[in-house]
Design a protein around this motif. Sequence first.
Motif, PDB file in Angstrom:
ATOM      1  N   THR A  99      35.151  39.520  32.348  1.00  0.00           N
ATOM      2  CA  THR A  99      35.935  39.872  31.275  1.00  0.00           C
ATOM      3  C   THR A  99      37.077  40.442  31.458  1.00  0.00           C
ATOM      4  N   LEU A 100      36.929  41.756  31.934  1.00  0.00           N
ATOM      5  CA  LEU A 100      37.947  42.822  31.602  1.00  0.00           C
ATOM      6  C   LEU A 100      37.806  42.400  33.594  1.00  0.00           C
ATOM      7  N   VAL A 101      36.898  43.052  33.851  1.00  0.00           N
ATOM      8  CA  VAL A 101      36.763  42.990  35.303  1.00  0.00           C
ATOM      9  C   VAL A 101      36.330  41.936  36.427  1.00  0.00           C
ATOM     10  N   ASP A 102      36.656  41.377  37.569  1.00  0.00           N
ATOM     11  CA  ASP A 102      36.634  40.804  38.371  1.00  0.00           C
ATOM     12  C   ASP A 102      35.061  40.796  38.663  1.00  0.00           C
ATOM     13  N   SER A 103      33.936  41.090  38.299  1.00  0.00           N
ATOM     14  CA  SER A 103      32.750  41.818  39.067  1.00  0.00           C
ATOM     15  C   SER A 103      31.454  40.861  39.297  1.00  0.00           C
ATOM     16  N   GLU A 104      31.784  39.458  38.445  1.00  0.00           N
ATOM     17  CA  GLU A 104      30.745  38.807  38.657  1.00  0.00           C
ATOM     18  C   GLU A 104      30.251  38.103  39.570  1.00  0.00           C
ATOM     19  N   GLY A 105      31.116  37.780  40.323  1.00  0.00           N
ATOM     20  CA  GLY A 105      30.840  37.635  42.137  1.00  0.00           C
ATOM     21  C   GLY A 105      30.230  38.933  43.039  1.00  0.00           C
ATOM     22  N   LEU A 106      31.543  39.865  42.408  1.00  0.00           N
ATOM     23  CA  LEU A 106      30.359  40.672  43.479  1.00  0.00           C
ATOM     24  C   LEU A 106      28.687  41.585  42.827  1.00  0.00           C
ATOM     25  N   SER A 147      35.827  46.442  46.398  1.00  0.00           N
ATOM     26  CA  SER A 147      36.762  45.231  45.640  1.00  0.00           C
ATOM     27  C   SER A 147      36.874  45.261  44.716  1.00  0.00           C
ATOM     28  N   LEU A 148      36.147  46.088  43.661  1.00  0.00           N
ATOM     29  CA  LEU A 148      36.561  45.736  42.387  1.00  0.00           C
ATOM     30  C   LEU A 148      38.377  45.561  41.442  1.00  0.00           C
ATOM     31  N   GLN A 149      38.237  44.511  41.022  1.00  0.00           N
ATOM     32  CA  GLN A 149      39.698  44.296  40.765  1.00  0.00           C
ATOM     33  C   GLN A 149      39.733  44.045  39.069  1.00  0.00           C
ATOM     34  N   ALA A 150      40.995  44.479  38.348  1.00  0.00           N
ATOM     35  CA  ALA A 150      40.440  43.447  37.332  1.00  0.00           C
ATOM     36  C   ALA A 150      40.958  42.019  37.660  1.00  0.00           C
ATOM     37  N   PHE A 151      40.815  40.896  36.017  1.00  0.00           N
ATOM     38  CA  PHE A 151      41.719  40.425  36.567  1.00  0.00           C
ATOM     39  C   PHE A 151      42.811  39.955  35.738  1.00  0.00           C
ATOM     40  N   PRO A 152      43.896  39.098  36.767  1.00  0.00           N
ATOM     41  CA  PRO A 152      44.870  38.816  36.909  1.00  0.00           C
ATOM     42  C   PRO A 152      45.459  39.049  34.737  1.00  0.00           C
ATOM     43  N   GLY A 153      46.374  39.633  34.337  1.00  0.00           N
ATOM     44  CA  GLY A 153      46.925  40.196  33.104  1.00  0.00           C
ATOM     45  C   GLY A 153      46.313  41.159  31.986  1.00  0.00           C
ATOM     46  N   VAL A 154      45.063  41.351  32.432  1.00  0.00           N
ATOM     47  CA  VAL A 154      43.742  42.212  31.423  1.00  0.00           C
ATOM     48  C   VAL A 154      45.164  44.102  31.067  1.00  0.00           C
ATOM     49  N   LYS A 193      32.781  53.212  35.395  1.00  0.00           N
ATOM     50  CA  LYS A 193      33.288  53.182  37.092  1.00  0.00           C
ATOM     51  C   LYS A 193      33.854  52.343  36.753  1.00  0.00           C
ATOM     52  N   ALA A 194      33.643  50.370  36.816  1.00  0.00           N
ATOM     53  CA  ALA A 194      34.737  49.199  36.616  1.00  0.00           C
ATOM     54  C   ALA A 194      35.913  49.613  36.577  1.00  0.00           C
ATOM     55  N   LEU A 195      35.936  50.557  35.017  1.00  0.00           N
ATOM     56  CA  LEU A 195      37.266  50.566  33.863  1.00  0.00           C
ATOM     57  C   LEU A 195      38.032  51.691  34.794  1.00  0.00           C
ATOM     58  N   SER A 196      37.530  52.680  35.549  1.00  0.00           N
ATOM     59  CA  SER A 196      38.028  53.554  36.339  1.00  0.00           C
ATOM     60  C   SER A 196      39.044  52.714  37.809  1.00  0.00           C
ATOM     61  N   LEU A 197      37.634  52.531  38.074  1.00  0.00           N
ATOM     62  CA  LEU A 197      38.513  52.037  39.246  1.00  0.00           C
ATOM     63  C   LEU A 197      39.657  50.580  39.046  1.00  0.00           C
ATOM     64  N   THR A 198      39.698  50.175  38.062  1.00  0.00           N
ATOM     65  CA  THR A 198      40.723  48.789  37.992  1.00  0.00           C
ATOM     66  C   THR A 198      42.097  49.971  37.074  1.00  0.00           C
ATOM     67  N   GLY A 199      41.601  51.071  36.770  1.00  0.00           N
ATOM     68  CA  GLY A 199      42.756  51.308  35.735  1.00  0.00           C
ATOM     69  C   GLY A 199      43.014  51.226  34.479  1.00  0.00           C
ATOM     70  N   LEU A 200      41.675  50.866  34.345  1.00  0.00           N
ATOM     71  CA  LEU A 200      41.443  50.650  32.599  1.00  0.00           C
ATOM     72  C   LEU A 200      41.037  51.800  31.788  1.00  0.00           C
ATOM     73  N   SER A 201      40.573  52.213  32.289  1.00  0.00           N
ATOM     74  CA  SER A 201      40.009  53.911  31.072  1.00  0.00           C
ATOM     75  C   SER A 201      40.841  54.466  30.677  1.00  0.00           C
ATOM     76  N   GLN A 202      42.605  54.239  30.743  1.00  0.00           N
ATOM     77  CA  GLN A 202      42.666  54.813  29.731  1.00  0.00           C
ATOM     78  C   GLN A 202      43.164  54.023  28.402  1.00  0.00           C
ATOM     79  N   PHE A 203      42.472  52.506  28.863  1.00  0.00           N
ATOM     80  CA  PHE A 203      43.436  51.703  27.539  1.00  0.00           C
ATOM     81  C   PHE A 203      42.052  52.604  26.491  1.00  0.00           C
ATOM     82  N   PHE A 204      40.646  52.838  26.793  1.00  0.00           N
ATOM     83  CA  PHE A 204      39.834  52.619  25.846  1.00  0.00           C
ATOM     84  C   PHE A 204      38.568  53.867  25.783  1.00  0.00           C
ATOM     85  N   GLY A 205      39.044  54.806  26.954  1.00  0.00           N
ATOM     86  CA  GLY A 205      38.607  56.548  25.995  1.00  0.00           C
ATOM     87  C   GLY A 205      37.287  56.059  26.143  1.00  0.00           C
TER      88      GLY A 205
END
Length: 220
Positions: free
Chosen positions: A18-25, A89-96, A120-132
């Motif tokens: 949903t936030l990160v494109d991780s299902e494939g990984l 390889s982990l990335q956030a989905f485009p637009g997130v 870890k997923a949120l940190s690697l993709t730069g999303l941690s800042q939004f969720f604390g």
Amino acid sequence: MNSPLRKSSCLIFDCDGTLVDSEGLCNLGLQKELQCYGVQEDLADLTQRFRGRKLADICSALSQQHGLQLGQDFMQSYRRTVDLLFDASLQAFPGVLEVLQQLDLPICVASAGPPHKIRKALSLTGLSQFFGERIYSSYDISSWKPEPDLFLHAARQMGFAPADCLVIEDSEVGIQAAIAAGMQAYWFGSAGQVHAYPQVPRFSSMHELPYFLSGLPISS
């Protein structure tokens, strides 16, 4: 047209798929670990079958299917493999990132994954800042989707009634959990996934989410 959310509403995001494109990984890690047992599984099939599922249940199903004993050692090895795949390889989905920057509603994450994996997923993709610290895991309450407990727990922790929460999910079990919790669900994924839930709005790009939230129609 969808009804706009009130300012008193809360958004609950799933993480994987949903936030990160991780299902494939995650399923690539599963495929790699199964190969050590001489088992060949199709990556797309694994992803379709086990999206959003509890790891112990996945291992149980595969053990039964292939006549194996996939216990704690397997799961620990799998976790290490997925960690390496995430690092590479982990990335956030485009637009997130852009959407989270725009939101002016309370948000949190409620995921079936272990807390360290979510963080870890949120940190690697730069999303941690939004969720604390607003990160809720099935492992914290020992309950997994499709049971509604995780979403109800997240709502309580955020201080919202279930009816005032909207869940963003990519898996069928997640949609089932949101419905069981009495929350509105939005399905992030391909059209083919949602035929069984015609009442659930669907979107295939995170760029579309603000239009749902504002109650505006989405252009085709």
